[in-house]
Design an enzyme around this catalytic site. Sequence first.
Site, PDB file in Angstrom:
ATOM      1  N   ASP A  13       0.808  -1.224   0.000  1.00 45.81           N
ATOM      2  CA  ASP A  13       0.000   0.000   0.000  1.00 45.81           C
ATOM      3  C   ASP A  13       0.839   1.272   0.000  1.00 45.81           C
ATOM      4  O   ASP A  13       0.448   2.295   0.563  1.00 45.81           O
ATOM      5  CB  ASP A  13      -0.975   0.007   1.205  1.00 45.81           C
ATOM      6  CG  ASP A  13      -1.881  -1.205   1.194  1.00 45.81           C
ATOM      7  OD1 ASP A  13      -2.213  -1.672   0.095  1.00 45.81           O
ATOM      8  OD2 ASP A  13      -2.245  -1.676   2.294  1.00 45.81           O
ATOM      9  N   GLN A 224       2.108  -6.046  -3.135  1.00 54.47           N
ATOM     10  CA  GLN A 224       2.551  -6.143  -1.744  1.00 54.47           C
ATOM     11  C   GLN A 224       3.858  -5.355  -1.541  1.00 54.47           C
ATOM     12  O   GLN A 224       4.063  -4.371  -2.229  1.00 54.47           O
ATOM     13  CB  GLN A 224       2.693  -7.611  -1.301  1.00 54.47           C
ATOM     14  CG  GLN A 224       1.358  -8.347  -1.176  1.00 54.47           C
ATOM     15  CD  GLN A 224       0.825  -8.907  -2.471  1.00 54.47           C
ATOM     16  OE1 GLN A 224       1.555  -9.542  -3.210  1.00 54.47           O
ATOM     17  NE2 GLN A 224      -0.443  -8.680  -2.752  1.00 54.47           N
ATOM     18  N   PRO A 304      -8.649  -1.075   8.848  1.00 56.14           N
ATOM     19  CA  PRO A 304      -7.780   0.060   9.192  1.00 56.14           C
ATOM     20  C   PRO A 304      -6.322  -0.387   9.127  1.00 56.14           C
ATOM     21  O   PRO A 304      -5.985  -1.490   9.562  1.00 56.14           O
ATOM     22  CB  PRO A 304      -8.169   0.407  10.630  1.00 56.14           C
ATOM     23  CG  PRO A 304      -9.077  -0.664  11.106  1.00 56.14           C
ATOM     24  CD  PRO A 304      -9.522  -1.486   9.951  1.00 56.14           C
TER      25      PRO A 304
HETATM   26  P1  GDP Z   1      -0.764   0.252  -3.547  1.00 57.00           P
HETATM   27  O1  GDP Z   1      -1.338  -1.022  -3.044  1.00 57.00           O
HETATM   28  O2  GDP Z   1       0.708   0.342  -3.288  1.00 57.00           O
HETATM   29  O3  GDP Z   1      -1.090   0.533  -4.984  1.00 57.00           O
HETATM   30  O4  GDP Z   1      -1.414   1.414  -2.698  1.00 57.00           O
HETATM   31  P2  GDP Z   1      -2.986   1.568  -2.328  1.00 57.00           P
HETATM   32  O5  GDP Z   1      -3.717   2.011  -3.518  1.00 57.00           O
HETATM   33  O6  GDP Z   1      -3.472   0.356  -1.616  1.00 57.00           O
HETATM   34  O7  GDP Z   1      -2.908   2.686  -1.202  1.00 57.00           O
HETATM   35  C1  GDP Z   1      -2.375   3.949  -1.464  1.00 57.00           C
HETATM   36  C2  GDP Z   1      -3.455   5.001  -1.153  1.00 57.00           C
HETATM   37  O8  GDP Z   1      -2.862   6.288  -1.099  1.00 57.00           O
HETATM   38  C3  GDP Z   1      -4.514   5.101  -2.230  1.00 57.00           C
HETATM   39  O9  GDP Z   1      -5.713   5.526  -1.640  1.00 57.00           O
HETATM   40  C4  GDP Z   1      -3.978   6.199  -3.159  1.00 57.00           C
HETATM   41  O10 GDP Z   1      -5.003   6.857  -3.890  1.00 57.00           O
HETATM   42  C5  GDP Z   1      -3.340   7.115  -2.162  1.00 57.00           C
HETATM   43  N1  GDP Z   1      -2.150   7.838  -2.625  1.00 57.00           N
HETATM   44  C6  GDP Z   1      -1.186   7.448  -3.493  1.00 57.00           C
HETATM   45  N2  GDP Z   1      -0.203   8.379  -3.561  1.00 57.00           N
HETATM   46  C7  GDP Z   1      -0.576   9.377  -2.720  1.00 57.00           C
HETATM   47  C8  GDP Z   1       0.052  10.597  -2.324  1.00 57.00           C
HETATM   48  O11 GDP Z   1       1.139  10.960  -2.730  1.00 57.00           O
HETATM   49  N3  GDP Z   1      -0.632  11.353  -1.388  1.00 57.00           N
HETATM   50  C9  GDP Z   1      -1.832  10.974  -0.888  1.00 57.00           C
HETATM   51  N4  GDP Z   1      -2.407  11.766   0.021  1.00 57.00           N
HETATM   52  N5  GDP Z   1      -2.435   9.835  -1.247  1.00 57.00           N
HETATM   53  C10 GDP Z   1      -1.796   9.045  -2.131  1.00 57.00           C
HETATM   54  P1  IMO Z   2      -0.890  -4.265  -2.205  1.00 54.26           P
HETATM   55  O1  IMO Z   2      -0.397  -4.822  -3.516  1.00 54.26           O
HETATM   56  C1  IMO Z   2      -0.986  -4.634   2.133  1.00 54.26           C
HETATM   57  C2  IMO Z   2      -1.029  -8.705   3.756  1.00 54.26           C
HETATM   58  C3  IMO Z   2      -2.275  -9.158   4.489  1.00 54.26           C
HETATM   59  C4  IMO Z   2      -1.648 -10.117   5.490  1.00 54.26           C
HETATM   60  C5  IMO Z   2      -0.542 -10.789   4.675  1.00 54.26           C
HETATM   61  C6  IMO Z   2      -0.930 -12.130   4.087  1.00 54.26           C
HETATM   62  O2  IMO Z   2      -2.181  -3.552  -2.296  1.00 54.26           O
HETATM   63  O3  IMO Z   2       0.201  -3.472  -1.557  1.00 54.26           O
HETATM   64  P2  IMO Z   2      -2.484 -12.829   2.055  1.00 54.26           P
HETATM   65  O4  IMO Z   2      -3.939 -12.605   1.822  1.00 54.26           O
HETATM   66  O5  IMO Z   2      -1.597 -12.292   0.987  1.00 54.26           O
HETATM   67  O6  IMO Z   2      -2.159 -14.270   2.370  1.00 54.26           O
HETATM   68  O7  IMO Z   2      -2.168 -12.021   3.412  1.00 54.26           O
HETATM   69  O8  IMO Z   2      -0.224  -9.882   3.647  1.00 54.26           O
HETATM   70  N1  IMO Z   2      -1.251  -8.205   2.375  1.00 54.26           N
HETATM   71  C7  IMO Z   2      -1.187  -6.910   2.034  1.00 54.26           C
HETATM   72  N2  IMO Z   2      -1.012  -5.816   2.802  1.00 54.26           N
HETATM   73  N3  IMO Z   2      -1.086  -4.530   0.800  1.00 54.26           N
HETATM   74  C8  IMO Z   2      -1.226  -5.618   0.010  1.00 54.26           C
HETATM   75  O9  IMO Z   2      -1.204  -5.563  -1.328  1.00 54.26           O
HETATM   76  C9  IMO Z   2      -1.331  -6.890   0.633  1.00 54.26           C
HETATM   77  N4  IMO Z   2      -1.502  -8.149   0.185  1.00 54.26           N
HETATM   78  C10 IMO Z   2      -1.437  -8.938   1.257  1.00 54.26           C
HETATM   79  O10 IMO Z   2      -2.912  -8.063   5.108  1.00 54.26           O
HETATM   80  O11 IMO Z   2      -1.030  -9.393   6.529  1.00 54.26           O
HETATM   81 MG    MG Z   3      -2.916  -1.674  -1.835  1.00 51.71          MG
END
Ligand code: GDP
Ligand code: IMO
Ligand code: MG
Length: 436
Positions: A13, A224, A304
């Site tokens: 994330d 991840q 969360p």
């Molecule tokens: P990913 O799994 O690595 O692609 O990340 P996610 O999409 O799960 O989580 C990143 C969150 O932060 C998303 O809600 C994005 O829209 C948001 N996001 C990404 N870059 C930025 C940034 O530079 N600033 C803010 N405030 N939000 C961002």
């Molecule tokens: P992106 O690509 C954050 C975490 C789960 C759990 C562990 C194992 O969006 O960054 P799983 O279902 O893979 O067996 O869960 O890994 N997890 C992630 N946490 N971002 C992800 O993907 C995740 N994919 C799995 O929360 O702790």
């Molecule tokens: Mg993500």
Amino acid sequence: MPGYAIVGMQWGDEGKGKIVDYLTKDADLVVRHQGGNNAGHTIVVGGVQTILHIIPSGVLHPDAVCVVGNGTVIDPQVLCKELDALDAAGCNYADRLKISSSAHIILPYHKALDGLYEQFRGKDLIGTTGRGIGPAYADKANRIGIRFGDLMDSDRFAAKLDRTLQYHNLVLVEAFGNEPIRFASIFDEYCGYAERLRPFMTDTTALVQEALRNDKRVVFEGAQGAMLDLDHGTFPYVTSSTTLSCGACSGAGVGPADLHAVIGIVKAYTTRVGEGPFPTELHDEQGDGLRKAGHEFGATTGRPRRCGWLDCVQLRRAARINGTTALVLTKPDVLSGQETLRICTGYMIDNKVTQEFPPQLEVLEQVTPVYEELSGWKEDISACRDWDELPENARRYFERIAELLDVPIAIVSVGPGREQTIVHASPFEPTSGCLA
Ligand code: GDP
Ligand code: IMO
Ligand code: MG
């Protein structure tokens, strides 16, 4: 032109989806090579949010070829829903979505087993996403998994499903006292998915190889993050695939020399979803404040996210095991208004400070972070589009991170929108960028 790996440097994330989408303007192919719909990658274009789980984050660019590689695990049901959402948004992917015949598929028993294994672990549960990822990869390693190509041949699918169901029903019924999962409850439904998905199936390894040979720019989209890697992460609190840059090689079928640069995505603070050690976690209002300001709730499960300070001991480890050549810093805008920022520069273990990340979980659980304090900045930076527009204290924070990791910064993201991006140096050139 060679390939470029984009990887998460923390616990997922970090903003990989946003950055892959941003960089796809300069790319021809985008390849997802590991993980499955445990991932949730968010893109915001023109104020419209798209969350992708298995489809590559380049899909919103009308000319980008989007590849789902052999190293992924695909839930056909979820993939079809994702295609429905793209259809509804008017995104045309028909001729440019390519799915590997060798990718393994996630079936209903994988999801059931994911939940049951978590129950069995009791208080030591991992906190998985419940999407069946671990059991699907276990079937692959156990050589009883069913591949995307098998799904496309109904006789072969029937034979493999029958045999694998017998195996898993033993566990479901005998070990967990559950009802068995019936062949008929899966077969017809999944044959329906096969019909819809058949046009996308191809030998993606050959496709990626050809693109590289023809001087196309190929971006490998990691899912991840480094600390969730099956080998190098905080085992057993990890996912079941290789989340490092080297995962692009096995998961797409390219050699290490095909990767010209490794672009590491670093959130300006740390988050984690699920259980497991997190040395810099904030259990107080400051942590709650980061969660609120950064909207830190899972893009896949809505859980969360745990929040804490940036951990450069963890990040240095991630930089080394990935061979990271450039950094992208995301979400520093969330830190605006913090009077003081803390960066973890060492771990105290048995009254000694180390800069090395301990590979043993039992040690990591006991460390006390050692912090360096930097002055924060008050200004809202989300409208900045140039490095020089950033407040001096923000630049100082970023430069200190680059220095501690010994990796230059290429891009700073200051908001979720595609346009909220500051390019400081080309991420594609391993030697450019600022190193303080
Ligand atoms: P990913 O799994 O690595 O692609 O990340 P996610 O999409 O799960 O989580 C990143 C969150 O932060 C998303 O809600 C994005 O829209 C948001 N996001 C990404 N870059 C930025 C940034 O530079 N600033 C803010 N405030 N939000 C961002
Ligand atoms: P992106 O690509 C954050 C975490 C789960 C759990 C562990 C194992 O969006 O960054 P799983 O279902 O893979 O067996 O869960 O890994 N997890 C992630 N946490 N971002 C992800 O993907 C995740 N994919 C799995 O929360 O702790
Ligand atoms: Mg993500």
